[in-house]
Design an enzyme around this catalytic site. Sequence first.
Site, PDB file in Angstrom:
ATOM      1  N   ARG A   1       7.420 -20.303  51.104  1.00  0.00           N
ATOM      2  CA  ARG A   1       7.906 -21.101  52.227  1.00  0.00           C
ATOM      3  C   ARG A   1       7.376 -20.592  53.569  1.00  0.00           C
ATOM      4  NH1 ARG A   1      12.560 -24.422  53.018  1.00  0.00           N
ATOM      5  NH2 ARG A   1      12.388 -25.242  55.144  1.00  0.00           N
TER       6      ARG A   1
ATOM      7  N   GLY B   1      11.470  -6.352  36.944  1.00  0.00           N
ATOM      8  CA  GLY B   1      11.480  -7.265  38.072  1.00  0.00           C
ATOM      9  C   GLY B   1      11.679  -8.716  37.681  1.00  0.00           C
TER      10      GLY B   1
ATOM     11  N   HIS C   1       7.580  -4.188  31.714  1.00  0.00           N
ATOM     12  CA  HIS C   1       6.967  -5.505  31.579  1.00  0.00           C
ATOM     13  C   HIS C   1       7.759  -6.341  30.582  1.00  0.00           C
ATOM     14  CE1 HIS C   1       3.573  -7.976  32.952  1.00  0.00           C
ATOM     15  NE2 HIS C   1       3.854  -8.677  31.877  1.00  0.00           N
TER      16      HIS C   1
ATOM     17  N   HIS D   1       4.367  -3.858  43.623  1.00  0.00           N
ATOM     18  CA  HIS D   1       3.005  -3.904  43.095  1.00  0.00           C
ATOM     19  C   HIS D   1       2.164  -4.788  44.015  1.00  0.00           C
ATOM     20  CE1 HIS D   1       0.318  -4.087  39.261  1.00  0.00           C
ATOM     21  NE2 HIS D   1      -0.414  -4.322  40.339  1.00  0.00           N
TER      22      HIS D   1
ATOM     23  N   GLU E   1       2.878   0.444  42.409  1.00  0.00           N
ATOM     24  CA  GLU E   1       1.945   0.190  41.318  1.00  0.00           C
ATOM     25  C   GLU E   1       0.692  -0.491  41.860  1.00  0.00           C
ATOM     26  OE1 GLU E   1       5.276  -0.814  37.879  1.00  0.00           O
ATOM     27  OE2 GLU E   1       4.044  -2.431  38.713  1.00  0.00           O
TER      28      GLU E   1
END
Length: 247
Positions: free
Chosen positions: A18, A223, A200, A43, A72
């Site tokens: 946005r 995440g 992951h 990351h 990362e």
Amino acid sequence: MTVLSVNVNKIAVLRNSRGGNEPDVVRAALTCIDAGCGGITVHPRPDLRHIRPDDVRALAATIRGRVEYNIEGNPFASARGAYPGLIELAREVRPTQVTLVPDSDSQITSDHGFDLRNDIPRLKPLVAELRQLGCRVSIFVDAGATEFDEAVAIGVQRVEIYTGPYAEAFAEGRVHEQLALCAETARRALHAGLAVNAGHDLSQANLGTFKAAIPGLAEVSIGHALIGEALYDGLTATVRNYLQILR
């Protein structure tokens, strides 16, 4: 207890879609910290599609001394535009940990670890520099990786096991082989003197099974699933759910 490090990249994705500053990445990180997480992960990538260098700096200034900070990224990705490169960002903000990941510019997300047999010589001077900066160094590896003694020899302190295949196998009800492979990789890494992280596609559904199979798991970085689940249950409640699983 295994540290939960919350990756806040997806907050930045929503903001960037946005423009402007909402939702606020720093405020989201502080909410996770207040809920009890032990670390924040970012990351940054050269295309700035989510976390940007200014976010990395703002988070460093805000959370320093409160929880661990894990950055990362691909140390071989060149600096361009506003992106100064992973090593330069580490020089600027001195995170607790730098996790080296071999993701290319074209990848939507990380999908494989380093080939340690071939990549150790390239990684050696970068690991040495990061260690001189006071950063703990972790490298992203596939389940089934070996050559951990060589990683220790160049100064690597942790490995992060790529758990994407495990999560996929879990969802399909065929988890045994992938879980055993992750457990054996962790065992080999620990035997070499490395601490073990994982990340992951870990979620509330599959994290407990994984944690039970990996004694001594130091950290999980989560995440995508966590932020998605927080849309339904709220960020504070979701972080606390993960912490309960890790206990």
